[in-house]
Design a protein around this motif. Structure first.
Motif, PDB file in Angstrom:
ATOM      1  N   ARG A  25      46.946  31.317  36.035  1.00 30.88           N
ATOM      2  CA  ARG A  25      45.593  30.799  36.274  1.00 30.88           C
ATOM      3  C   ARG A  25      45.609  29.440  36.952  1.00 30.88           C
ATOM      4  O   ARG A  25      44.676  29.092  37.663  1.00 30.88           O
ATOM      5  N   GLU A  31      36.841  29.579  38.144  1.00 31.40           N
ATOM      6  CA  GLU A  31      36.773  29.820  36.714  1.00 31.40           C
ATOM      7  C   GLU A  31      36.185  31.193  36.457  1.00 31.40           C
ATOM      8  O   GLU A  31      35.988  31.968  37.376  1.00 31.40           O
ATOM      9  N   ASP A  32      35.932  31.514  35.210  1.00 31.75           N
ATOM     10  CA  ASP A  32      35.382  32.812  34.815  1.00 31.75           C
ATOM     11  C   ASP A  32      36.301  33.976  35.183  1.00 31.75           C
ATOM     12  O   ASP A  32      35.856  35.020  35.656  1.00 31.75           O
ATOM     13  N   TYR A  33      37.618  33.797  34.989  1.00 30.98           N
ATOM     14  CA  TYR A  33      38.567  34.871  35.262  1.00 30.98           C
ATOM     15  C   TYR A  33      38.594  35.855  34.099  1.00 30.98           C
ATOM     16  O   TYR A  33      38.444  35.474  32.943  1.00 30.98           O
ATOM     17  N   CYS A  58      37.463  37.786  38.949  1.00 29.71           N
ATOM     18  CA  CYS A  58      36.608  36.726  38.420  1.00 29.71           C
ATOM     19  C   CYS A  58      35.142  37.075  38.645  1.00 29.71           C
ATOM     20  O   CYS A  58      34.814  37.978  39.409  1.00 29.71           O
TER      21      CYS A  58
END
Length: 164
Positions: A25, A31-33, A58
């Motif tokens: 990551r 973000e929001d993976y 994501c």
């Protein structure tokens, strides 16, 4: 990394194997993976050496998921190949497609409200190790139209291989 007598596929395989237990990551900026990591290997610039496209699934918008992509390439050096990350335009899209003409990637995104499909091309500049994109979309059409069908048939979706 300089691979002694290793070809691009072997370097990519080693790199992908190292990613499995690691903190992959940290490679990505968003973000929001979802925790899904996939890849595909394809010659995207017609030079005969395939590139590695690494994608983390994501959230792209409130409604859609897509792939946040990083593209790696191998350049031939004395004694082997060197693996490097392409820099430039961030590739985040709900649909990554392989152009029928074999040049770069197509990012196909759509608007749920209008039903419009907008497709942009990202090309690779191997000499500068950069990704470049057009300011304007290359294709625009309404979802469900004959233009969309012709586009989908001529430019297949990338075939992702799940890594994690």
């Amino acid at each position: 990394n300089l691979g002694e007598q290793k070809g691009p596929e072997a370097l990519y395989a080693d790199f992908l194997e190292e990613l499995k237990p690691g903190d992959w990551r940290s490679l990505f900026q968003g973000e929001d993976y979802t925790g899904e990591l996939s890849y595909f290997i394809k010659d995207l610039d017609g030079d005969g050496v395939p590139e590695l496209v690494l994608g983390a699934r994501c959230k792209v918008s409130q409604m859609f998921y897509g792939m946040d992509c990083i593209i790696y390439r191998c350049a031939q050096m004395d004694g082997g190949y060197a693996l490097s990350q392409m820099v430039g335009k961030t590739v985040v899209s709900t649909s990554i497609r392989i152009p029928g003409d074999g040049q770069g990637l197509l990012t196909a995104d759509f608007s749920r409200m209008s039903g419009m499909y907008s497709v942009s091309r990202i090309t690779l500049n191997g000499a500068a190790n950069t990704l470049e994109s057009q300011w304007l979309s290359e294709y625009d059409f309404i979802m469900g139209s004959s233009e969309e069908q012709a586009f989908l048939e001529a430019n297949p979706e990338a075939e992702w291989i799940s890594l994690i």
